[in-house]
Motif scaffolding. Structure first.
Motif, mmCIF file in Angstrom:
data_model
loop_
_atom_site.group_PDB
_atom_site.id
_atom_site.type_symbol
_atom_site.label_atom_id
_atom_site.label_comp_id
_atom_site.label_asym_id
_atom_site.label_seq_id
_atom_site.Cartn_x
_atom_site.Cartn_y
_atom_site.Cartn_z
ATOM 1 N N ILE A 1 -2.887 -4.587 12.203
ATOM 2 C CA ILE A 1 -2.744 -3.188 12.113
ATOM 3 C C ILE A 1 -3.897 -2.598 13.018
ATOM 4 O O ILE A 1 -3.576 -1.394 13.678
ATOM 5 C CB ILE A 1 -3.140 -2.995 10.507
ATOM 6 C CG1 ILE A 1 -3.006 -1.350 10.215
ATOM 7 C CG2 ILE A 1 -4.520 -3.263 10.106
ATOM 8 C CD1 ILE A 1 -1.451 -1.039 10.385
ATOM 9 N N PRO B 1 2.351 1.822 12.407
ATOM 10 C CA PRO B 1 2.169 0.822 11.405
ATOM 11 C C PRO B 1 3.761 0.842 10.687
ATOM 12 O O PRO B 1 4.422 1.683 10.349
ATOM 13 C CB PRO B 1 1.118 1.429 10.296
ATOM 14 C CG PRO B 1 0.433 2.227 11.313
ATOM 15 C CD PRO B 1 1.426 2.812 12.240
ATOM 16 N N GLU C 1 1.906 -2.921 8.232
ATOM 17 C CA GLU C 1 1.650 -1.696 7.526
ATOM 18 C C GLU C 1 0.358 -1.413 7.211
ATOM 19 O O GLU C 1 -0.541 -2.382 6.736
ATOM 20 C CB GLU C 1 2.594 -1.334 6.348
ATOM 21 C CG GLU C 1 4.061 -1.127 7.082
ATOM 22 C CD GLU C 1 5.061 -0.843 5.771
ATOM 23 O OE1 GLU C 1 4.620 0.171 5.243
ATOM 24 O OE2 GLU C 1 6.117 -1.402 5.754
#
Length: 161
Positions: free
Chosen positions: A58, A128, A161
């Protein structure tokens, strides 16, 4: 009774051995060879998959290079082999934004079986959860013919994510 079974097993084994020798005498003793040497993307041993997934962290932002091996299916060559690369229409990534092919042509050195195609990935341009496919293909402009089933490689790049 046990002598009967032992003799019968021996007779069956001898018969099978004789049949095997007879059948192998009917075939050419040389190893099978390819009719022609072909180019292909490398697969994992025992796999027919020509794909891989790279997952970006991320917070990963720095560009990095991924390597995809292009190999000969057959004998090594006495001279270098030029392999022309193009992007397949199946590519969903945006070149220059998500990635960059660092070469449009790869050269397999004389006497070698493979050479890497270098793909630069730009993680900072991914949202993301975003996933894209980079699908390079070996073109017919290459020095050798291309193995059709392995002419494209799907590199999926996804960001956590």
């Amino acid at each position: 009774m046990s002598t009967f079974f032992a003799n019968r097993q021996l007779a069956v084994a001898a018969g099978l051995l004789g049949l095997a020798l007879l059948l192998t005498g009917c075939f050419d003793e040389t190893r099978p060879t390819f009719d022609e040497d072909l180019l292909q993307f490398e697969t994992d041993i025992g796999s027919t998959q020509v794909e891989r997934t790279v997952t970006l962290g991320i917070n990963q932002e720095e560009a990095f290079d991924e390597f995809i091996a292009i190999q000969l299916s057959g004998r090594t060559q006495e001279s270098a082999i030029n392999v022309a690369i193009a992007l397949s229409e199946a590519t969903t990534a945006v070149e220059g934004e998500h990635f960059e092919l660092l070469d449009q042509e790869v050269t397999i050195p004389a006497g070698e079986h493979f050479q890497d195609l270098e793909v630069r990935i730009y993680p900072d341009n991914f949202e993301p959860g975003e996933a894209v496919d980079i699908v390079p293909r070996i073109t017919e402009d290459s020095d050798l013919s291309v193995m059709v089933n392995y002419s494209e490689y799907t590199l999926t790049v996804e960001k956590e994510e």
